[in-house]
Scaffold this active site. Structure first.
Site, PDB file in Angstrom:
ATOM      1  CG  HIS A  76      -4.231  -4.544  10.103  1.00  0.00           C
ATOM      2  ND1 HIS A  76      -4.586  -3.223   9.975  1.00  0.00           N
ATOM      3  CD2 HIS A  76      -3.566  -4.864   8.974  1.00  0.00           C
ATOM      4  CE1 HIS A  76      -4.165  -2.768   8.807  1.00  0.00           C
ATOM      5  NE2 HIS A  76      -3.538  -3.744   8.177  1.00  0.00           N
ATOM      6  CG  ASP A  97      -9.808  -6.899  11.278  1.00  0.00           C
ATOM      7  OD1 ASP A  97     -10.236  -7.208  10.155  1.00  0.00           O
ATOM      8  OD2 ASP A  97      -8.705  -6.360  11.452  1.00  0.00           O
ATOM      9  CD  GLN A 134      -5.854 -10.759   5.523  1.00  0.00           C
ATOM     10  OE1 GLN A 134      -6.010 -11.609   4.654  1.00  0.00           O
ATOM     11  NE2 GLN A 134      -5.196  -9.628   5.292  1.00  0.00           N
ATOM     12  CE  LYS A 182      -7.019  -6.570   3.659  1.00  0.00           C
ATOM     13  NZ  LYS A 182      -5.676  -6.294   3.171  1.00  0.00           N
ATOM     14  CB  CYS A 211      -0.585  -2.678   8.916  1.00  0.00           C
ATOM     15  SG  CYS A 211      -0.242  -1.821   7.390  1.00  0.00           S
TER      16      CYS A 211
HETATM   17  N1  C6P Z   1      -4.096  -5.905   5.598  1.00  0.00           N
HETATM   18  C1  C6P Z   1      -2.072  -6.744   4.574  1.00  0.00           C
HETATM   19  O1  C6P Z   1      -1.210  -6.760   3.697  1.00  0.00           O
HETATM   20  P1  C6P Z   1      -8.038  -2.170   4.567  1.00  0.00           P
HETATM   21  O2  C6P Z   1      -6.692  -1.608   4.280  1.00  0.00           O
HETATM   22  O3  C6P Z   1      -8.935  -1.194   5.267  1.00  0.00           O
HETATM   23  O4  C6P Z   1      -8.690  -2.817   3.372  1.00  0.00           O
HETATM   24  O5  C6P Z   1      -7.812  -3.416   5.576  1.00  0.00           O
HETATM   25  C2  C6P Z   1      -7.151  -3.205   6.785  1.00  0.00           C
HETATM   26  C3  C6P Z   1      -6.907  -4.507   7.467  1.00  0.00           C
HETATM   27  C4  C6P Z   1      -7.553  -4.767   8.669  1.00  0.00           C
HETATM   28  N2  C6P Z   1      -7.412  -5.933   9.296  1.00  0.00           N
HETATM   29  C5  C6P Z   1      -6.638  -6.919   8.804  1.00  0.00           C
HETATM   30  C6  C6P Z   1      -6.554  -8.221   9.535  1.00  0.00           C
HETATM   31  C7  C6P Z   1      -5.953  -6.716   7.600  1.00  0.00           C
HETATM   32  O6  C6P Z   1      -5.191  -7.701   7.111  1.00  0.00           O
HETATM   33  C8  C6P Z   1      -6.070  -5.472   6.934  1.00  0.00           C
HETATM   34  C9  C6P Z   1      -5.281  -5.196   5.682  1.00  0.00           C
HETATM   35  C10 C6P Z   1      -3.241  -5.805   4.421  1.00  0.00           C
HETATM   36  O7  C6P Z   1      -2.028  -7.484   5.549  1.00  0.00           O
HETATM   37  C11 C6P Z   1      -2.798  -4.417   4.092  1.00  0.00           C
HETATM   38  S1  C6P Z   1      -1.939  -3.655   5.436  1.00  0.00           S
END
Ligand code: C6P
Length: 406
Positions: free
Chosen positions: A118, A195, A198, A221, A360
């Protein structure tokens, strides 16, 4: 198939019986227990934590502290002070890249990420490399989108300072072999940055046992509120790192010429904290604990397996990533020449919410040879009827476009 939690536990879903929510990888719906906890904090204990000597502020501080302890336990972090509250995964990873990275990465060093990252675990490292003169390297994936351990092993060496990887891909649903990656990184003296955006909502996470040096996740999430997330880190690393943001609460003494820093976790929590968010996240963790992470995983595996098989049987559907038994509850796909945005719009007219776009993860889209995919993602409140709605919507879209094309 039984839902792990009922729709009636989620006020938004209860109020919209026809809504089929299949975008939990973007953000999850919030159970009543979380909404109640946030409301209760503001109604009963609201004051600025760490600021006041009066009883109300002490209560607010205590609730913030209790939330940290609860979330730390859920993620297998035994040293509670090493669980920093942030705004989310993005801020957590930027904190590591900015603070640890600037203190430890020099020109000629190497930073390794994977082709599945991401942007939140890609751009901060890319920018750190540009700023420091380090080399930014991308480990390519196997044909089905997994991290290629042989390739990774061959890329690592004495210059490698960081190996940053997603525990679970938000596009492919692939689950990384965390232990193996950590061993490879530590074998060359690099740190392993995971990271977990997920992963934390869907799998059992044991930070201490995993060996990773930093682990990031987002509350929203995992049934919690937006604007709160975590960074777990090893004490020796966190203690040695300079602050990320400066200001209130993170200082020890402020002299005219210089300042000294508060102890962990406060050193990395400048300014008024999102105490209500932390309380909400702790309540979310409580809900997940009651369901049990094994049950969450089993429920998602059953759903993603069924959806995979039914979508794969539709002419023209291409699913990205590994087979159904080996993935998290995320399914990215395309339907012939139908643009994912058109597909999402048609599905929306069937009350089905999916995400469409690059998620993203533009570097991964390039590697898949597409500009966008449709993505359905499952969670505790989904059931077989949601899969029926998804499949019917996809068939309707296919039908509509084949007529247009005819
Ligand atoms: N992915 C998706 O629809 P934030 O926005 O900081 O809570 O998380 C960022 C992020 C970082 N790593 C991974 C693997 C992610 O999936 C995400 C967020 C969402 O896939 C929003 S782009």
């Amino acid at each position: 198939m039984m839902s792990a939690l009922s729709r009636s536990d989620f006020p938004l879903l209860a109020a919209s019986p026809r809504l089929v929510y299949l975008d939990s990888a973007a953000t999850t719906q919030k159970p009543r227990a979380v909404l109640d906890a946030i409301r209760d904090f503001y109604e009963s204990d609201n004051a600025n934590p760490h600021r006041g000597a009066y009883a109300l502020s002490v209560r607010a501080t205590q609730r913030y502290h209790d939330a940290r302890a609860r979330v730390a336990k859920f993620l297998g972090v035994s040293d509670t002070d090493c669980l920093i509250f942030t705004r989310g995964t993005t801020e957590s990873l930027n904190l590591v890249a900015a603070s640890w990275g600037r203190a430890n990465v020099r020109a000629g060093d190497e930073i390794v990420v994977t082709g599945a990252e991401h942007h939140a675990n890609f751009v901060p490292w890319q920018q750190l490399a540009i700023e420091t003169g380090a080399r930014f390297r991308i480990c390519e994936l196997t044909a089905d989108g997994a991290i290629d351990l042989d390739r990774l092993r061959a890329m690592l060496g004495s210059k490698t300072k960081v190996v940053a990887f997603a525990h679970v891909s938000n596009v492919l649903g692939t689950i990384a072999p965390v232990r193996e990656i950590v061993e490879l990184a530590h074998g060359v003296g690099a740190i392993a940055v995971c990271d977990g955006a997920q992963a934390a909502p869907h799998l059992t996470v044991r930070f201490d046992a995993s060996g990773v040096d930093f682990f990031a996740a987002s509350g929203h999430k995992m049934l919690g509120p937006m604007g709160i997330g975590v960074l777990a880190g090893r004490r020796a690393l966190l203690d040695a790192m300079p602050p990320f943001l400066t200001g209130g609460d993170m200082i020890e003494f402020v002299e005219d010429e210089h300042s000294t820093w508060n102890r962990l976790p406060h050193k990395f929590e400048a300014g008024t904290p999102n105490a209500a968010g932390a309380v909400g996240l702790a309540a979310a963790v409580g809900v997940l604990e009651r369901v049990g992470m094994d049950a969450v995983r089993a429920h998602e595996l059953a759903l993603v397996g069924a959806a995979y098989r039914r979508l794969a049987a539709i002419d023209g559907v291409r699913i990205y990533g590994p087979g159904p038994e080996d993935r998290s509850g995320v399914l990215s796909f395309n339907v012939g020449d139908v643009h994912p945005h058109d597909l999402a719009t048609i599905l929306d007219s069937h009350h089905v919410c999916i995400r469409a776009g690059h998620h993203c993860a533009q570097p991964l889209m390039r590697r898949l040879g597409v500009s966008a995919t449709a993505r359905a993602s499952f969670y505790v409140y989904n059931d077989d009827a949601d899969i029926d709605a998804l499949v019917n919507g996809v068939m309707a879209a296919r039908e509509m476009f084949s007529r247009v094309g005819a």
